[in-house]
Enzyme design. Sequence first.
Site, PDB file in Angstrom:
ATOM      1  N   SER A 153       0.842  -1.204   0.000  1.00 13.17           N
ATOM      2  CA  SER A 153       0.000   0.000   0.000  1.00 13.17           C
ATOM      3  C   SER A 153       0.877   1.253   0.000  1.00 13.17           C
ATOM      4  O   SER A 153       0.606   2.218  -0.715  1.00 13.17           O
ATOM      5  CB  SER A 153      -0.919  -0.025   1.229  1.00 13.17           C
ATOM      6  OG  SER A 153      -1.598   1.197   1.327  1.00 13.17           O
ATOM      7  N   TRP A 162       2.436   1.605  -3.352  1.00 10.73           N
ATOM      8  CA  TRP A 162       1.423   2.031  -4.335  1.00 10.73           C
ATOM      9  C   TRP A 162       1.394   3.562  -4.407  1.00 10.73           C
ATOM     10  O   TRP A 162       1.154   4.139  -5.462  1.00 10.73           O
ATOM     11  CB  TRP A 162       0.051   1.494  -3.904  1.00 10.73           C
ATOM     12  CG  TRP A 162      -1.092   1.913  -4.782  1.00 10.73           C
ATOM     13  CD1 TRP A 162      -1.502   1.294  -5.928  1.00 10.73           C
ATOM     14  CD2 TRP A 162      -1.985   3.012  -4.578  1.00 10.73           C
ATOM     15  NE1 TRP A 162      -2.585   1.949  -6.450  1.00 10.73           N
ATOM     16  CE2 TRP A 162      -2.902   3.000  -5.648  1.00 10.73           C
ATOM     17  CE3 TRP A 162      -2.106   4.003  -3.605  1.00 10.73           C
ATOM     18  CZ2 TRP A 162      -3.928   3.939  -5.755  1.00 10.73           C
ATOM     19  CZ3 TRP A 162      -3.119   4.933  -3.727  1.00 10.73           C
ATOM     20  CH2 TRP A 162      -4.015   4.900  -4.792  1.00 10.73           C
ATOM     21  N   HIS A 163       1.667   4.212  -3.273  1.00  9.13           N
ATOM     22  CA  HIS A 163       1.595   5.677  -3.252  1.00  9.13           C
ATOM     23  C   HIS A 163       2.778   6.333  -3.954  1.00  9.13           C
ATOM     24  O   HIS A 163       2.676   7.467  -4.396  1.00  9.13           O
ATOM     25  CB  HIS A 163       1.496   6.186  -1.808  1.00  9.13           C
ATOM     26  CG  HIS A 163       0.129   5.986  -1.219  1.00  9.13           C
ATOM     27  ND1 HIS A 163      -0.256   4.806  -0.637  1.00  9.13           N
ATOM     28  CD2 HIS A 163      -0.950   6.808  -1.144  1.00  9.13           C
ATOM     29  CE1 HIS A 163      -1.515   4.909  -0.214  1.00  9.13           C
ATOM     30  NE2 HIS A 163      -1.959   6.117  -0.521  1.00  9.13           N
ATOM     31  N   GLY A 164       3.902   5.626  -4.022  1.00  8.63           N
ATOM     32  CA  GLY A 164       5.031   6.240  -4.710  1.00  8.63           C
ATOM     33  C   GLY A 164       6.339   5.552  -4.404  1.00  8.63           C
ATOM     34  O   GLY A 164       6.389   4.613  -3.589  1.00  8.63           O
TER      35      GLY A 164
END
Lengths: 454, 337
Positions: A300, A303-305
């Site tokens: 997770s 996934w953000h960066g």
Amino acid sequence: MNFISLKYILFLPLAVFIYRLCPKKLRTALLLAMSLFFYGCFGIKYLALLSFVTLLSYLCALAIERFEARKKLFVVIAALGSLLPLLFFKYAGLIPGIGGIALPVGLSFYSFQALGYVIDVYRGDAPEKNILRYALFVAFFPQLGSGPIGRSRALLPQYKNPAPFSFTHIRDGITPILWGFFKKLVIADRMAAVVATVYSAPTKFAPVEIGFATVLFAIQIYCDFSAYTDIARGSAKLFGIDLALNFDAPYLASSVRDFWRRWHISLTSWFRDYLYFPLGGSRKGKWRTRANTLAVFAVSGLWHGSSLTYLIWGLLNGLYLVVLPGKKEKKSPISRLLGIALTFVLVTVAWVFFRAESLYDSLYILKQMASFPLNMSFSPAALGIGRFDLVLFALSTMILTAADVGFHSYGLEAAIGRRVFIRYGVWFFLLCSTLLLGAYGAGFTSQVFLYFNF
Amino acid sequence: MSVKRKVITEIVAFVLFAAAVIGFIRVSAAVIRPKNADYGTDWSSFLAEDKNSIDVLFFGSSMVYCDVVPSAIWRQSGITSYVVGGGEQTLPMSYYYIRQALKTQKPQAVFLELSGMFFDRYTNYEEANIGYMPWSLERTKAALEAASPARRVFLAACPPSLLTIIKQHYRLPNLTADDLRFAFRPDVHQAGYTFLSKAASDVTEIRTRPTPLVEKNYAVALEYLRKIEDFCRQEEVALYCFISPSAYRYSETLMSRLRADAEFINFNDDFDSLGLDLSRDFFDSLHFNCFGAEKFSAFLAQKLPELGIVPSDPDRSDGVWTERSAQFVSKVDSVSQ
């Protein structure tokens, strides 16, 4: 086309009007055309990637049904086709010589939505044969930019049998749109200026000022992201389409576990269904459950960066779930309030990693906030604000809290819909306060939605 | 509740809602609107003038609203005038300003400052210039023709009060008692003039502006100058074009081009007769401060009768002009001290 723009304010009612006039048979095609137009406004080139992901997942789903024996292969192809572009755009910056490639708007969301659909078909759902309808499922404009990540079982039937026109759709659509505009412009974007000031140069500020900015960021990110979702849900409702709930008063959660049931629900549930459960979930013993939890939160974060701080943010949240005691009914109001306060503190500490510009800055900020004895100096002027802003922050936070309590515990949204004069009163308040107090137009720096960056 | 009753309730509630929103926007706009029209006229004060009470109207950019003091002209000549200026007012904008202004005033003459002939086609002040105009056909046309393409539809469609809120709501934390006092009663003292007190220290010589001639922009400006000439002819109002005096002037190349296309008074030719002091009378090299503006206005007060312009109604009660003049004199005195 940004939701917070004159273009969208003109586009949306026009789109709804044309859609309502359109014969039922043509509605899917019309809505898809509108969605592609909407997305094309961000850049025509982005349409190519959207079309690729859509077509690949559509064909893979059909192939899974047709070639039952090789269905795993087609899931892998769909996963690679959906995730490789995502990985490339998110992580290209780490490769020397390649950098500064802008992430196509919404890629993280629609690629997950498409992949989720293929996995659902792999697990036994019937694939959608109508390509226009499937394309609309991936590209429906309200959710295209930043979700909520929809599920085919919930959305495809709504596109197949469009709801007949009802005034309640308009009525129930306008309230979240106005609430979203209020949260974004009056709360999030006003706070964003203070957060940006402090987080761009934390060493220049005193611990209390850093702590203040960190709390503001916790509120800002909630208001910013949930505002997008509200506008998306409200816009979809105008077409008679229900999108998934993405936020459910997360800062009223009395534990971190509870928080993650209320925060970015569509992504959390996506990870639960398509990653946590396949990894074994909680069925393979205590240690495996903990490892799975950490793995999901690490993904997770990633996934953000590509920044290490996102990974730490994810892992820290995972660690909270692993270390902190599990489900426990908190019956007394005081213990519940204490739980809410503690959860807010823990989540806010994690937000430091999410927002800081480097790992060094994150650690510096946390160190400052934990310093003892605390240097109490606080200068609003240094933060670029005055008494007016402080009062506005306090009032808007109170309104936000009251609304969250109302939405979560007292069915406020339905009550507003039913009671005519209350509804118009709420609309009046939201519209006028946004016009007058919103951070838009001359004198303000326009802020894109934070999750457009992810 | 029956369906019919539900529908009626919904309609009544909607009408009340719409009325409340409109009322809120109008009241808020009146309160937050800047009361000092530092970038030209805000129109509300111009529209508060008695109908057909102004002898001369001045149009143009800051070269007019910083340089021409209507109360000083009146004090010396009895001629009433008003500056309907706007920041970087382009010729297309001047055209629509003139058309709008002549709806409530029938002046003997229109004075148009021609620096705008060399401005960019679109300027950053267009939102303010159009936004201040009253909601009218001229405003819509101004938005569609004089504003930059990206802003046209918005400026044409956005009601003035709403535009005021959108553009000025950042003033909210800084509102003063005057904002409430003058919310519905415009401050009419300035008559379109912007009072500048500071004296520039760096104006020591006359210099030439390195403005290039952009043929495309100039052609549009010329087209609208012709329209202004036609309109004034049609309205039987004398049109005088002029260039305000300044210490930072367009090049001779530009001036000779302008001379070939238009008849105008170049007040730079009278620079020496104005008795200007470069170190005292300029706000910056382009604009006068109150001292320079007073001198130039006194010069205009002498010039206007030479052009056949006289006070149209010598018997008129001059209360407001006396007050304007006294206020200007008192402000100048306070700066002098």
